[in-house]
Design a protein around this motif. Structure first.
Motif, PDB file in Angstrom:
ATOM      1  N   UNK A 109      10.979  -4.694   3.703  1.00 28.90           N
ATOM      2  CA  UNK A 109      10.769  -5.267   2.390  1.00 28.90           C
ATOM      3  C   UNK A 109      11.473  -4.402   1.354  1.00 28.90           C
ATOM      4  N   UNK A 110      12.189  -5.028   0.422  1.00 28.54           N
ATOM      5  CA  UNK A 110      12.904  -4.325  -0.636  1.00 28.54           C
ATOM      6  C   UNK A 110      12.489  -4.913  -1.974  1.00 28.54           C
ATOM      7  N   UNK A 111      12.163  -4.023  -2.940  1.00 31.59           N
ATOM      8  CA  UNK A 111      11.696  -4.508  -4.245  1.00 31.59           C
ATOM      9  C   UNK A 111      12.430  -3.852  -5.408  1.00 31.59           C
ATOM     10  N   UNK A 112      13.668  -3.413  -5.185  1.00 29.20           N
ATOM     11  CA  UNK A 112      14.445  -2.849  -6.290  1.00 29.20           C
ATOM     12  C   UNK A 112      14.496  -1.341  -6.298  1.00 29.20           C
ATOM     13  N   UNK A 113      15.168  -0.736  -5.332  1.00 29.26           N
ATOM     14  CA  UNK A 113      15.262   0.712  -5.249  1.00 29.26           C
ATOM     15  C   UNK A 113      14.309   1.309  -4.245  1.00 29.26           C
ATOM     16  N   UNK A 114      13.347   0.511  -3.797  1.00 24.83           N
ATOM     17  CA  UNK A 114      12.383   0.971  -2.811  1.00 24.83           C
ATOM     18  C   UNK A 114      12.422   0.050  -1.604  1.00 24.83           C
ATOM     19  N   UNK A 115      12.222   0.635  -0.427  1.00 25.82           N
ATOM     20  CA  UNK A 115      12.217  -0.170   0.792  1.00 25.82           C
ATOM     21  C   UNK A 115      11.307   0.500   1.812  1.00 25.82           C
ATOM     22  N   UNK A 116      10.768  -0.284   2.704  1.00 21.61           N
ATOM     23  CA  UNK A 116       9.938   0.222   3.808  1.00 21.61           C
ATOM     24  C   UNK A 116      10.431  -0.422   5.085  1.00 21.61           C
ATOM     25  N   UNK A 117      10.763   0.382   6.086  1.00 21.56           N
ATOM     26  CA  UNK A 117      11.222  -0.124   7.375  1.00 21.56           C
ATOM     27  C   UNK A 117      10.103   0.035   8.406  1.00 21.56           C
ATOM     28  N   UNK A 118       9.941  -0.980   9.204  1.00 21.70           N
ATOM     29  CA  UNK A 118       8.924  -0.960  10.254  1.00 21.70           C
ATOM     30  C   UNK A 118       9.575  -1.373  11.565  1.00 21.70           C
ATOM     31  N   UNK A 119       9.342  -0.620  12.620  1.00 23.14           N
ATOM     32  CA  UNK A 119       9.893  -0.969  13.921  1.00 23.14           C
ATOM     33  C   UNK A 119      11.396  -0.820  13.966  1.00 23.14           C
ATOM     34  N   UNK A 120      12.013  -1.588  14.840  1.00 26.47           N
ATOM     35  CA  UNK A 120      13.465  -1.541  15.046  1.00 26.47           C
ATOM     36  C   UNK A 120      14.073  -2.882  14.661  1.00 26.47           C
ATOM     37  N   UNK A 121      15.397  -2.921  14.536  1.00 26.75           N
ATOM     38  CA  UNK A 121      16.068  -4.177  14.221  1.00 26.75           C
ATOM     39  C   UNK A 121      16.213  -5.022  15.490  1.00 26.75           C
ATOM     40  N   UNK A 122      16.871  -6.160  15.391  1.00 30.39           N
ATOM     41  CA  UNK A 122      16.984  -7.101  16.516  1.00 30.39           C
ATOM     42  C   UNK A 122      17.738  -6.503  17.706  1.00 30.39           C
ATOM     43  N   UNK A 130      28.958   1.230  -1.517  1.00 34.79           N
ATOM     44  CA  UNK A 130      28.116   2.036  -0.641  1.00 34.79           C
ATOM     45  C   UNK A 130      28.598   3.487  -0.661  1.00 34.79           C
ATOM     46  N   UNK A 131      27.678   4.397  -0.889  1.00 36.91           N
ATOM     47  CA  UNK A 131      27.971   5.829  -0.801  1.00 36.91           C
ATOM     48  C   UNK A 131      27.907   6.265   0.654  1.00 36.91           C
ATOM     49  N   UNK A 132      26.783   5.915   1.312  1.00 37.75           N
ATOM     50  CA  UNK A 132      26.633   6.166   2.732  1.00 37.75           C
ATOM     51  C   UNK A 132      25.485   5.356   3.285  1.00 37.75           C
ATOM     52  N   UNK A 133      25.438   5.231   4.607  1.00 38.41           N
ATOM     53  CA  UNK A 133      24.402   4.471   5.291  1.00 38.41           C
ATOM     54  C   UNK A 133      23.532   5.457   6.060  1.00 38.41           C
ATOM     55  N   UNK A 134      22.204   5.250   5.966  1.00 35.74           N
ATOM     56  CA  UNK A 134      21.251   6.127   6.652  1.00 35.74           C
ATOM     57  C   UNK A 134      20.362   5.301   7.576  1.00 35.74           C
ATOM     58  N   UNK A 135      19.819   5.957   8.591  1.00 39.94           N
ATOM     59  CA  UNK A 135      18.842   5.329   9.471  1.00 39.94           C
ATOM     60  C   UNK A 135      17.466   5.427   8.840  1.00 39.94           C
ATOM     61  N   UNK A 136      16.680   4.372   8.997  1.00 43.84           N
ATOM     62  CA  UNK A 136      15.319   4.378   8.474  1.00 43.84           C
ATOM     63  C   UNK A 136      14.386   3.883   9.574  1.00 43.84           C
ATOM     64  N   UNK A 137      13.485   4.747  10.006  1.00 38.90           N
ATOM     65  CA  UNK A 137      12.544   4.442  11.083  1.00 38.90           C
ATOM     66  C   UNK A 137      11.103   4.576  10.597  1.00 38.90           C
ATOM     67  N   UNK A 138      10.409   3.482  10.491  1.00 36.88           N
ATOM     68  CA  UNK A 138       8.978   3.493  10.190  1.00 36.88           C
ATOM     69  C   UNK A 138       8.614   4.400   9.014  1.00 36.88           C
ATOM     70  N   UNK A 139       9.352   4.245   7.951  1.00 34.66           N
ATOM     71  CA  UNK A 139       9.064   5.010   6.747  1.00 34.66           C
ATOM     72  C   UNK A 139       9.623   4.295   5.524  1.00 34.66           C
ATOM     73  N   UNK A 140       9.314   4.837   4.365  1.00 31.06           N
ATOM     74  CA  UNK A 140       9.815   4.287   3.123  1.00 31.06           C
ATOM     75  C   UNK A 140      10.981   5.099   2.599  1.00 31.06           C
TER      76      UNK A 140
END
Length: 132
Positions: free
Chosen positions: A1-14, A33-43
C-alpha cells in the motif's frame, strides 16, 4: 500500500522476490529514479524539500519548518528515506531527519540502528549517505 511517500510491503511479489521500491531522485520538476531498494515485510517513508519550496532573491526556502526556530530549515539535505517496521514511525523519522540535516540525522540513526538513506546537494552534485 502506498499513500504518498510512505509504503508498507508484506510478503513477496508474484515471482517470490522482495518488493522493489524506487527512491526518487530529488530534483525539482523531475520524476526520475535515484535507486531501487528491496523491501521485505516493513515500511518505508521518504520526506524531501525538493518539490515544495519557494525562492526569494535566489534563496530557496524549504517547506520543512524547524520547530525550535519557526523558520524553514536551511541545509543541503534534500531527501530522507527511512526503513522501519511501522510506516507511520518511518514517516515521522524521515521528517525529523529533514529537520536535523545530514550530520545529525546520520548520528541519530546510527545510534538507534535506524536504516536510512539521505541525499544531499553538494557543490559537485547529489550525494547519498547511508546509516548502514
Amino acid at each position: 500500500m502506498e499513500i504518498g511517500g510512505e509504503i508498507r510491503a508484506q510478503g513477496k511479489n508474484a515471482q517470490a522476490n522482495s518488493w522493489q521500491i524506487a527512491i526518487e531522485k530529488p530534483e525539482a520538476g523531475k520524476r526520475e529514479v535515484w535507486r531501487v531498494v528491496d523491501l521485505d515485510n516493513q515500511g518505508l517513508a521518504s520526506s524531501g524539500n525538493y518539490r515544495n519550496f519557494f525562492e526569494i532573491n535566489q534563496q530557496r526556502f524549504a517547506h520543512t519548518i524547524h520547530p525550535k526556530t519557526g523558520w524553514p530549515v536551511q541545509h543541503a539535505l534534500l531527501s530522507a528515506t527511512v526503513f522501519h517496521a511501522n510506516s507511520m514511525t518511518a514517516d515521522a523519522l524521515a521528517t525529523l531527519f529533514m529537520v536535523l540535516g545530514r550530520e545529525e540525522a546520520l548520528s541519530f540513526a546510527r545510534q538507534r540502528n535506524i536504516h536510512t538513506i539521505l541525499i544531499e546537494q553538494t557543490p559537485h552534485g547529489l550525494k547519498e549517505w547511508s546509516s548502514f
